[in-house]
Design a protein around this motif. Structure first.
Motif, PDB file in Angstrom:
ATOM      1  N   HIS A 196       2.932 -22.627  -1.978  1.00 58.70           N
ATOM      2  CA  HIS A 196       3.416 -21.817  -0.718  1.00 58.70           C
ATOM      3  C   HIS A 196       4.460 -20.629  -1.289  1.00 58.70           C
ATOM      4  CE1 HIS A 196       5.797 -20.517   2.581  1.00 58.70           C
ATOM      5  NE2 HIS A 196       4.659 -20.485   3.207  1.00 58.70           N
ATOM      6  N   HIS A 197       4.297 -19.674  -0.595  1.00 58.97           N
ATOM      7  CA  HIS A 197       5.194 -18.495  -0.869  1.00 58.97           C
ATOM      8  C   HIS A 197       5.450 -18.014   0.264  1.00 58.97           C
ATOM      9  CE1 HIS A 197       6.009 -14.220  -1.195  1.00 58.97           C
ATOM     10  NE2 HIS A 197       7.112 -14.604  -2.028  1.00 58.97           N
ATOM     11  N   ALA A 198       6.953 -17.909   0.545  1.00 61.97           N
ATOM     12  CA  ALA A 198       7.478 -17.400   1.961  1.00 61.97           C
ATOM     13  C   ALA A 198       8.323 -15.957   1.709  1.00 61.97           C
ATOM     14  CB  ALA A 198       8.404 -18.226   2.338  1.00 61.97           C
ATOM     15  N   VAL A 199       7.897 -15.024   2.525  1.00 60.76           N
ATOM     16  CA  VAL A 199       8.473 -13.757   2.424  1.00 60.76           C
ATOM     17  C   VAL A 199       9.806 -13.792   3.296  1.00 60.76           C
ATOM     18  CG1 VAL A 199       8.096 -11.262   3.131  1.00 60.76           C
ATOM     19  CG2 VAL A 199       6.367 -12.748   2.002  1.00 60.76           C
ATOM     20  N   GLY A 200       9.915 -14.095   4.651  1.00 56.08           N
ATOM     21  CA  GLY A 200      11.013 -14.008   5.548  1.00 56.08           C
ATOM     22  C   GLY A 200      11.457 -15.143   6.583  1.00 56.08           C
ATOM     23  N   GLU A 205      14.672 -14.742  -1.399  1.00 54.40           N
ATOM     24  CA  GLU A 205      16.076 -14.588  -1.014  1.00 54.40           C
ATOM     25  C   GLU A 205      16.211 -14.544   0.663  1.00 54.40           C
ATOM     26  OE1 GLU A 205      20.476 -13.128  -2.495  1.00 54.40           O
ATOM     27  OE2 GLU A 205      18.648 -12.977  -3.853  1.00 54.40           O
ATOM     28  N   THR A 206      15.349 -13.328   0.815  1.00 56.69           N
ATOM     29  CA  THR A 206      15.339 -12.944   2.320  1.00 56.69           C
ATOM     30  C   THR A 206      15.521 -14.164   3.095  1.00 56.69           C
ATOM     31  OG1 THR A 206      14.336 -10.890   1.620  1.00 56.69           O
ATOM     32  CG2 THR A 206      14.295 -11.327   3.997  1.00 56.69           C
ATOM     33  N   VAL A 207      14.653 -14.976   2.977  1.00 58.62           N
ATOM     34  CA  VAL A 207      14.429 -16.327   3.911  1.00 58.62           C
ATOM     35  C   VAL A 207      15.573 -16.973   4.050  1.00 58.62           C
ATOM     36  CG1 VAL A 207      13.414 -18.524   4.311  1.00 58.62           C
ATOM     37  CG2 VAL A 207      11.967 -16.743   3.319  1.00 58.62           C
ATOM     38  N   LEU A 208      16.433 -16.947   2.929  1.00 62.91           N
ATOM     39  CA  LEU A 208      17.875 -17.549   3.199  1.00 62.91           C
ATOM     40  C   LEU A 208      18.915 -16.926   3.438  1.00 62.91           C
ATOM     41  CD1 LEU A 208      17.439 -19.764  -0.153  1.00 62.91           C
ATOM     42  CD2 LEU A 208      17.031 -20.580   2.021  1.00 62.91           C
ATOM     43  N   ARG A 209      18.703 -15.592   3.698  1.00 64.14           N
ATOM     44  CA  ARG A 209      19.638 -14.497   4.052  1.00 64.14           C
ATOM     45  C   ARG A 209      19.703 -14.117   5.463  1.00 64.14           C
ATOM     46  NH1 ARG A 209      23.738 -14.877   0.539  1.00 64.14           N
ATOM     47  NH2 ARG A 209      23.087 -14.663  -1.787  1.00 64.14           N
ATOM     48  N   THR A 210      18.643 -14.970   6.240  1.00 65.00           N
ATOM     49  CA  THR A 210      18.463 -14.632   7.562  1.00 65.00           C
ATOM     50  C   THR A 210      18.368 -15.943   8.363  1.00 65.00           C
ATOM     51  OG1 THR A 210      16.546 -13.333   6.847  1.00 65.00           O
ATOM     52  CG2 THR A 210      16.642 -13.766   9.099  1.00 65.00           C
ATOM     53  N   SER A 229       5.169  -8.682   1.045  1.00 63.08           N
ATOM     54  CA  SER A 229       4.745  -8.859   2.260  1.00 63.08           C
ATOM     55  C   SER A 229       3.950  -9.547   2.888  1.00 63.08           C
ATOM     56  CB  SER A 229       4.523  -7.290   2.828  1.00 63.08           C
ATOM     57  OG  SER A 229       3.172  -7.111   2.254  1.00 63.08           O
ATOM     58  N   THR A 230       3.607 -10.707   2.072  1.00 59.26           N
ATOM     59  CA  THR A 230       2.576 -11.713   2.504  1.00 59.26           C
ATOM     60  C   THR A 230       3.030 -13.142   2.260  1.00 59.26           C
ATOM     61  OG1 THR A 230       0.852 -10.055   1.899  1.00 59.26           O
ATOM     62  CG2 THR A 230       0.066 -12.509   2.039  1.00 59.26           C
ATOM     63  N   ASP A 231       2.973 -13.637   3.224  1.00 56.73           N
ATOM     64  CA  ASP A 231       3.066 -15.356   3.078  1.00 56.73           C
ATOM     65  C   ASP A 231       1.767 -15.662   2.705  1.00 56.73           C
ATOM     66  OD1 ASP A 231       5.776 -15.108   4.096  1.00 56.73           O
ATOM     67  OD2 ASP A 231       5.590 -16.638   5.779  1.00 56.73           O
ATOM     68  N   VAL A 232       1.731 -16.824   1.719  1.00 59.83           N
ATOM     69  CA  VAL A 232       0.466 -17.482   1.210  1.00 59.83           C
ATOM     70  C   VAL A 232       0.566 -18.921   1.192  1.00 59.83           C
ATOM     71  CG1 VAL A 232       1.065 -16.908  -1.051  1.00 59.83           C
ATOM     72  CG2 VAL A 232      -1.422 -17.019  -0.391  1.00 59.83           C
ATOM     73  N   MET A 233      -0.438 -19.596   1.529  1.00 57.60           N
ATOM     74  CA  MET A 233      -0.481 -21.083   0.854  1.00 57.60           C
ATOM     75  C   MET A 233      -1.947 -21.459   0.340  1.00 57.60           C
ATOM     76  SD  MET A 233       0.993 -24.193   1.615  1.00 57.60           S
ATOM     77  CE  MET A 233       1.661 -24.507   3.196  1.00 57.60           C
ATOM     78  N   PHE A 234      -1.698 -22.024  -0.855  1.00 57.31           N
ATOM     79  CA  PHE A 234      -2.693 -22.533  -1.567  1.00 57.31           C
ATOM     80  C   PHE A 234      -3.119 -23.969  -1.289  1.00 57.31           C
ATOM     81  CE2 PHE A 234      -1.013 -18.950  -4.016  1.00 57.31           C
ATOM     82  CZ  PHE A 234      -2.079 -18.139  -4.305  1.00 57.31           C
ATOM     83  N   LEU A 235      -4.301 -24.366  -0.949  1.00 58.39           N
ATOM     84  CA  LEU A 235      -4.653 -25.775  -0.597  1.00 58.39           C
ATOM     85  C   LEU A 235      -5.845 -26.285  -1.785  1.00 58.39           C
ATOM     86  CD1 LEU A 235      -5.299 -25.509   3.235  1.00 58.39           C
ATOM     87  CD2 LEU A 235      -2.896 -25.854   1.800  1.00 58.39           C
ATOM     88  N   ARG A 236      -5.199 -27.198  -2.703  1.00 58.31           N
ATOM     89  CA  ARG A 236      -6.229 -27.877  -3.598  1.00 58.31           C
ATOM     90  C   ARG A 236      -6.537 -28.825  -2.682  1.00 58.31           C
ATOM     91  NH1 ARG A 236      -6.617 -31.381  -7.854  1.00 58.31           N
ATOM     92  NH2 ARG A 236      -4.166 -31.946  -7.695  1.00 58.31           N
ATOM     93  N   LEU A 237      -7.957 -29.070  -2.478  1.00 59.30           N
ATOM     94  CA  LEU A 237      -8.789 -29.951  -1.729  1.00 59.30           C
ATOM     95  C   LEU A 237      -9.296 -31.012  -2.602  1.00 59.30           C
ATOM     96  CD1 LEU A 237     -10.596 -27.454   0.570  1.00 59.30           C
ATOM     97  CD2 LEU A 237      -8.560 -28.255   0.915  1.00 59.30           C
ATOM     98  N   LEU A 238     -10.068 -32.057  -1.804  1.00 57.99           N
ATOM     99  CA  LEU A 238     -10.282 -33.288  -2.386  1.00 57.99           C
ATOM    100  C   LEU A 238     -11.638 -33.113  -3.189  1.00 57.99           C
ATOM    101  CD1 LEU A 238      -9.906 -36.072   0.209  1.00 57.99           C
ATOM    102  CD2 LEU A 238      -8.920 -36.024  -1.848  1.00 57.99           C
ATOM    103  N   ASP A 239     -12.208 -31.951  -3.098  1.00 56.48           N
ATOM    104  CA  ASP A 239     -13.389 -31.787  -3.870  1.00 56.48           C
ATOM    105  C   ASP A 239     -13.198 -30.710  -4.979  1.00 56.48           C
ATOM    106  OD1 ASP A 239     -13.000 -29.366  -2.746  1.00 56.48           O
ATOM    107  OD2 ASP A 239     -14.882 -29.406  -1.613  1.00 56.48           O
TER     108      ASP A 239
END
Length: 280
Positions: free
Chosen positions: A108-112, A166-171, A211-221
């Protein structure tokens, strides 16, 4: 044609009802979890988690079960009810949430804003309220979001990595004591063996996920899918080329982030800066 099944007399809670039906159908057909996995081509552990209520599985898996048992749309209908129940997540998230439950690892990557999987109840409430949700719906959404944290607990939780701007932790939250509790929760989460938490410090230049939050999911297949999100829109990305481009960007910012140990120290320093008195 198989006899009509009566959807009464068992658990009235949709998730439990779905799990009960899965278990009942398998045992009635004399199948072990291993045999069912072999027949349908999915790992048997997935069906075990579905029957224990740990995951709902994906619609493709549920459709395959309906086809195998000859139950028409029964299981898919119960799956939809279980997915909608009391979580109350909006339609555009449902497909993603089903895949999230199936994932063996999450990056995961978090912007804000902190990822929902790491939010305390107070943090979730303030974030959701800021988005205009209120009243009974707000209470339901908060409980649903906190319930999702169970994904990272249990005997065999998926691996979870998050890179926090760092913005996440400064808010901070308005209430300093609630913000202290959130930072403490974050610090403790970073020490779990299945979690890796990194802080991306403010840098002198922009990057492609600025400017984008993203989550990568590695699946069972073995597939990897991505979910990108802004304040107004979420998109599930399944095309392999697009996912690979996002992964290359993610790898680039991970190289710029603090190490997990440095990140825990960073959060610890922030904790020291938060006033102990919630009224200050």
């Amino acid at each position: 044609m198989p006899p009509r099944r009566v959807v009464t007399g068992r658990s009235q809670e949709p998730r439990k009802r779905f799990a009960e039906e899965l278990r009942s159908l398998r045992t009635e057909n004399g199948l072990s979890l291993r045999q069912l996995g072999h027949v349908l081509g999915w790992d048997s552990s997935l069906f075990g988690k579905m029957e224990s209520g740990q995951t709902l599985g994906s619609p493709e898996v549920v459709q395959a079960l309906d086809d195998h048992y000859g139950t028409g749309p029964l299981l898919l209908t119960l799956w939809e009810l279980a997915l909608a129940d009391p979580t109350q997540f909006r339609e555009q998230y449902r497909r993603y949430m089903a895949l999230e439950q199936e994932a063996v690892s999450l990056w995961h990557h978090a912007v804000g804003v902190l990822p929902g999987l790491l939010q305390t109840k107070a943090y979730a409430r303030e974030v959701l309220a800021a988005g205009g949700i209120k009243g009974a719906e707000l209470t339901q959404q908060v409980e649903a979001r906190i319930g999702r944290r169970d994904l990272l607990a249990g005997e065999d939780p998926p691996q979870f990595r998050t890179i926090l701007s760092e913005t996440v932790l400064r808010t901070p939250l308005r209430n300093s004591q609630e913000w202290r509790e959130q930072l403490q929760h974050l610090s403790e989460a970073g020490e779990q063996p299945n979690m890796s938490l990194q802080v991306l410090p403010h840098g002198p230049w922009l990057h492609a996920l600025a400017s984008t939050d993203v989550m990568f999911l590695r699946l069972l297949d073995g597939r990897t899918v991505a979910y990108t999100e802004s304040a107004l829109h979420g998109e599930l990305v399944e095309a392999s080329g697009a996912v690979e481009r996002l992964q290359r960007t993610y790898d680039a910012i991970r190289d710029l982030a603090l190490s997990p140990a440095e990140s825990r120290k960073f959060i610890g320093q922030m904790l020291e800066e938060v006033p102990c008195d919630p009224s200050t």
